[in-house]
Design an enzyme around this catalytic site. Structure first.
Site, PDB file in Angstrom:
ATOM      1  N   ARG A  51      69.958  70.815 -12.347  1.00 26.54           N
ATOM      2  CA  ARG A  51      68.567  71.239 -12.248  1.00 26.54           C
ATOM      3  C   ARG A  51      67.738  70.906 -13.462  1.00 26.54           C
ATOM      4  NH1 ARG A  51      69.876  74.153  -8.897  1.00 26.54           N
ATOM      5  NH2 ARG A  51      71.741  74.125 -10.136  1.00 26.54           N
ATOM      6  N   THR A  52      68.176  71.375 -14.626  1.00 24.80           N
ATOM      7  CA  THR A  52      67.323  71.250 -15.798  1.00 24.80           C
ATOM      8  C   THR A  52      67.106  69.777 -16.145  1.00 24.80           C
ATOM      9  OG1 THR A  52      68.141  73.366 -16.561  1.00 24.80           O
ATOM     10  CG2 THR A  52      67.027  72.018 -18.180  1.00 24.80           C
ATOM     11  N   LYS A  80      82.906  59.914 -30.081  1.00 27.65           N
ATOM     12  CA  LYS A  80      83.462  59.170 -31.235  1.00 27.65           C
ATOM     13  C   LYS A  80      83.331  59.991 -32.514  1.00 27.65           C
ATOM     14  CE  LYS A  80      81.918  54.720 -29.383  1.00 27.65           C
ATOM     15  NZ  LYS A  80      80.906  53.673 -29.594  1.00 27.65           N
ATOM     16  N   ARG A 101      70.451  69.550 -24.469  1.00 25.72           N
ATOM     17  CA  ARG A 101      71.267  70.715 -24.099  1.00 25.72           C
ATOM     18  C   ARG A 101      72.612  70.582 -24.799  1.00 25.72           C
ATOM     19  NH1 ARG A 101      72.383  73.332 -18.296  1.00 25.72           N
ATOM     20  NH2 ARG A 101      70.314  74.078 -18.811  1.00 25.72           N
ATOM     21  N   HIS A 129      67.140  79.515 -23.576  1.00 20.96           N
ATOM     22  CA  HIS A 129      66.834  78.467 -22.597  1.00 20.96           C
ATOM     23  C   HIS A 129      65.324  78.540 -22.327  1.00 20.96           C
ATOM     24  CE1 HIS A 129      67.034  75.716 -19.402  1.00 20.96           C
ATOM     25  NE2 HIS A 129      68.044  76.200 -18.700  1.00 20.96           N
TER      26      HIS A 129
HETATM   27  C1  NCD Z   1      70.943  78.242 -16.148  1.00 22.52           C
HETATM   28  C2  NCD Z   1      71.555  77.770 -17.440  1.00 22.52           C
HETATM   29  O1  NCD Z   1      71.890  76.595 -17.577  1.00 22.52           O
HETATM   30  O2  NCD Z   1      71.654  78.584 -18.340  1.00 22.52           O
HETATM   31  N1  NCD Z   1      70.707  77.218 -15.251  1.00 22.52           N
HETATM   32  C3  NCD Z   1      69.563  76.521 -15.330  1.00 22.52           C
HETATM   33  O3  NCD Z   1      69.218  75.963 -16.335  1.00 22.52           O
HETATM   34  N2  NCD Z   1      68.790  76.509 -14.259  1.00 22.52           N
HETATM   35  C4  NCD Z   1      71.654  79.348 -15.528  1.00 22.52           C
HETATM   36  C5  NCD Z   1      73.104  79.190 -15.249  1.00 22.52           C
HETATM   37  O4  NCD Z   1      73.728  78.182 -15.550  1.00 22.52           O
HETATM   38  O5  NCD Z   1      73.656  80.150 -14.704  1.00 22.52           O
END
Ligand code: NCD
Length: 310
Positions: A51-52, A80, A101, A129
């Site tokens: 998703r993100t 590496k 991320r 987040h």
């Molecule tokens: C969340 C995350 O990555 O923290 N997901 C997201 O970004 N939509 C929530 C999750 O992973 O449960």
């Protein structure tokens, strides 16, 4: 140059401007279709995500820009032994903005301090987040018509769920919000958040049973139990199905209560309520794209200069 590391990096007024821009994007997408032409977004994902990452990529593509990046630490030079600070120096030569991320808390901050392009924290370990929080806030504002004056229940893994930590942090700046934390004993909200709420005199309650609290809620924020952050499988198996939101529980909720979830969902929301108009978690995904478009325009300092209907 600005980065986005935590939800509080933007003032309430700046967030308001961002959400107004996101709402204009929703209404007039063609006005923004070329706004990022010639710009590149790098998505550096050291941890799994659908998703993100895709939401960021869709946001940049919707703005007429391009995307590059990696979605797995093993396919990057991290395998590496390259440091995050070196990687970002290199990425700065390839792209105009970067979303990162990382499983380690604080890694995006390290990247930002060595970067010559804006860096967005797309999730760091169990910590924060911020772009999910922007998504959550925009969804609440668009559907409830206000940010403030409501009772919100946060349910599930409140210990490891970074979206929960970020959302609580962001919501304390709005008026008349009551928090209800619904979690098993082992997965309660971290102490530093409880202390912050106490210091700011923000009302909150901690409860174990979801059904007891349903009739009071204006918003219910469900989360999955964060399997990957558990130290042992046994605890995860014991806790994973602790809460399941189903039709019976929804019967006790207010007719205008809304259910949010950052997704991915596992078992915590029964699919039988997906068609209930109060279940807005898939609409939330769409708001995530609009808000990320607004964020890219803002951090790239393009907002307001967007080309008219080309
Ligand atoms: C969340 C995350 O990555 O923290 N997901 C997201 O970004 N939509 C929530 C999750 O992973 O449960």
């Amino acid at each position: 140059m600005r980065h986005l590391m935590r939800p509080l990096d933007f003032s309430v007024e700046e967030l308001d401007k961002l959400f107004t821009l996101a709402e204009d994007i929703e209404k007039n997408p063609e006005k923004y279709a070329h706004a990022c032409e010639g710009k590149k977004l790098a998505t550096c994902f050291y941890e799994p995500s659908t998703r993100t990452r895709l939401s960021f990529e869709a946001a940049m593509l919707n703005l007429g820009g391009n995307v590059l990046g990696f979605s797995d630490a093993n396919s990057s030079s991290a395998a590496k032994g390259e440091s995050v600070s070196d990687t970002i120096r290199v990425i700065s030569c390839f792209a105009d903005i970067c979303a990162i991320r990382h499983p380690k808390e604080g890694a995006p901050m390290v990247a930002a301090s060595h970067s010559s392009i804006p860096v967005i924290n797309a999730g760091d370990g169990g910590h924060q987040h911020p772009t999910q929080t922007l998504t959550d806030l925009l969804t609440i504002r668009a559907i409830k018509g206000r940010l403030g004056n409501f009772t919100i229940g946060l349910c599930g893994d409140l210990k490891f769920g970074r979206t929960v930590h970020s959302l609580i942090n962001a919501l304390v700046r709005y008026e008349q919000i009551q928090f209800v934390f619904i979690s098993p004993e082992e997965l309660t909200v971290p102490d530093y958040i409880i202390e912050m709420l106490r210091e700011n005199n923000i009302p909150f309650r901690e409860v174990r049973k979801l059904e007891d609290i349903m009739p009071e809620l204006d918003i219910l924020y469900m989360t999955r139990v964060q399997k990957e952050r558990f130290f042992n499988e046994e605890d995860y198996v014991r806790l994973k199905d602790y809460y399941i939101l189903d039709r019976e529980k929804m019967n006790d909720a207010k007719p205008d209560m809304i259910v949010l979830h950052p997704l991915p969902r596992v078992n915590e929301i029964s699919v039988e309520i997906d068609n209930d108009p109060r279940a807005v978690y898939f609409r939330q995904v769409q708001y995530g794209v609009y808000v990320r478009m607004a964020l890219l325009l803002t951090l790239l300092e393009i907002e307001g200069k967007e080309k008219e209907n080309v």
